[in-house]
Design a protein around this motif. Structure first.
Motif, PDB file in Angstrom:
ATOM      1  N   HIS A 172       0.811  -1.212   0.000  1.00 16.24           N
ATOM      2  CA  HIS A 172       0.000   0.000   0.000  1.00 16.24           C
ATOM      3  C   HIS A 172       0.851   1.272   0.000  1.00 16.24           C
ATOM      4  N   LEU A 173       2.132   1.131  -0.283  1.00 17.53           N
ATOM      5  CA  LEU A 173       3.024   2.283  -0.355  1.00 17.53           C
ATOM      6  C   LEU A 173       2.721   3.110  -1.598  1.00 17.53           C
ATOM      7  N   ASP A 174       2.639   4.429  -1.437  1.00 22.55           N
ATOM      8  CA  ASP A 174       2.494   5.335  -2.584  1.00 22.55           C
ATOM      9  C   ASP A 174       3.895   5.627  -3.107  1.00 22.55           C
ATOM     10  N   ILE A 175       4.440   4.666  -3.854  1.00 21.61           N
ATOM     11  CA  ILE A 175       5.835   4.756  -4.287  1.00 21.61           C
ATOM     12  C   ILE A 175       6.042   5.878  -5.299  1.00 21.61           C
ATOM     13  N   GLY A 176       5.013   6.193  -6.061  1.00 17.11           N
ATOM     14  CA  GLY A 176       5.117   7.286  -7.018  1.00 17.11           C
ATOM     15  C   GLY A 176       5.258   8.637  -6.345  1.00 17.11           C
ATOM     16  N   GLU A 177       4.794   8.741  -5.114  1.00 16.55           N
ATOM     17  CA  GLU A 177       4.896   9.979  -4.351  1.00 16.55           C
ATOM     18  C   GLU A 177       6.271  10.103  -3.700  1.00 16.55           C
ATOM     19  N   TRP A 210      11.937   1.782  -6.843  1.00 14.78           N
ATOM     20  CA  TRP A 210      11.872   2.992  -7.642  1.00 14.78           C
ATOM     21  C   TRP A 210      13.263   3.186  -8.238  1.00 14.78           C
ATOM     22  N   GLU A 216       8.986   3.384 -11.041  1.00 10.96           N
ATOM     23  CA  GLU A 216       8.763   2.040 -10.508  1.00 10.96           C
ATOM     24  C   GLU A 216       8.833   1.023 -11.642  1.00 10.96           C
TER      25      GLU A 216
END
Length: 283
Positions: A172-177, A210, A216
């Protein structure tokens, strides 16, 4: 330009046989072919070239056109390409990269390469060589403030710089952020690949990555190696046995031979399709 689309657990590149083809502006070609709407669609471009010091050379470019030093998933596909297409008909081959010569052992089934074991070399832990700006010689579970929040990172180079961060839930990590803040952090003068890792048990890890210049991706071979090394150093996994690293695109088996100080990565490689693309407008 003739090309072959290949992937290693979802880390996909466009491969060009430069024993036969010439690519004049690989950075521009990488940007064009990597586009998933207007190009072929990939994480980048890999040129397979003749070499005076190895069986062949791997020259890789990220989707933004920047040149990379090493790609673990990419080099497995290079091995499959040169064997399957008859360039190097051996089951033990050497590939020259920007981070040195790598040695690969091929598992061949029905005349085609199915699995590749790569000697990825020794992990680099010295901060200045990774490179990472640090007041200590190594960064192992060291605090780093990123976008106002303190993370504890372990820095490792496997030919590319990596920052490994542990957390309880990577799904549930917002990796794009958060990813771009790590990639462009002032602590990493050459930018950095960031692995967000969840420990499942003492021999299994789950990670998302990332990648600098690509965002990603479904998999990162050097990143999986760096994660295994970092996890052993931090006591999260049993260092006497191979570690399974679960990525979005599939699993890799990583073993850090502490006596030799060498990291071995084993995983699949697959050909997606062959094709030809008109690049005359780039000239």
């Amino acid at each position: 330009m003739k090309f072959t689309k290949m992937q290693g657990i979802g880390n996909d590149y466009v491969y060009v046989n430069c024993f036969e083809e010439t690519v004049k502006d690989p950075a521009a070609v990488a940007r064009y072919v990597s586009d998933r709407h207007f190009g072929i669609g990939s994480d980048g471009l890999i040129l397979i070239k003749p070499s005076d010091i190895a069986d062949c050379e791997m020259d890789m470019y990220n989707l933004d056109g920047s040149q990379g030093a090493m790609c673990g998933n990419g080099i497995r596909c290079v091995a499959k390409y040169v064997y399957d297409y008859g360039i190097v008909k051996k089951e033990n081959i050497s590939v020259s990269t920007k981070s040195g010569i790598k040695y690969l052992d091929l598992t061949v089934r029905d005349g085609k390469v199915a699995l590749v074991r790569v000697n990825m070399g020794s992990p680099v832990l010295t901060a200045s060589q990774i490179p990472v700006v640090s007041s200590t010689e190594e960064m192992i579970n060291a605090p780093l403030k990123v976008n106002g929040e303190t993370y504890y990172i372990t820095a490792v180079s496997m030919g590319n710089p990596h920052a490994i961060v542990y957390m309880t839930d990577v799904d549930h990590l917002d990796i794009g952020e958060i990813g771009p803040y790590f990639e462009n952090h002032m602590a990493f003068p050459d930018r950095v690949n960031t692995e967000f890792v969840e420990v499942l048990d003492d021999h299994t890890l789950k990670m998302r990555v990332w990648e600098r210049g690509s965002g990603e991706t479904l998999a990162c071979g050097t990143g999986a190696c760096a994660v295994a090394v970092a996890s052993i150093l931090n006591g999260h996994v049993d260092g006497e046995k191979p570690v399974t690293v679960k990525l979005l695109g599939g699993d890799l088996e990583i073993f850090w031979d502490r006596q030799e100080n060498l990291v071995y990565m084993t995983g699949p490689a697959a050909t997606v399709f062959d094709g030809e693309i008109d690049l005359s407008f780039l000239e």
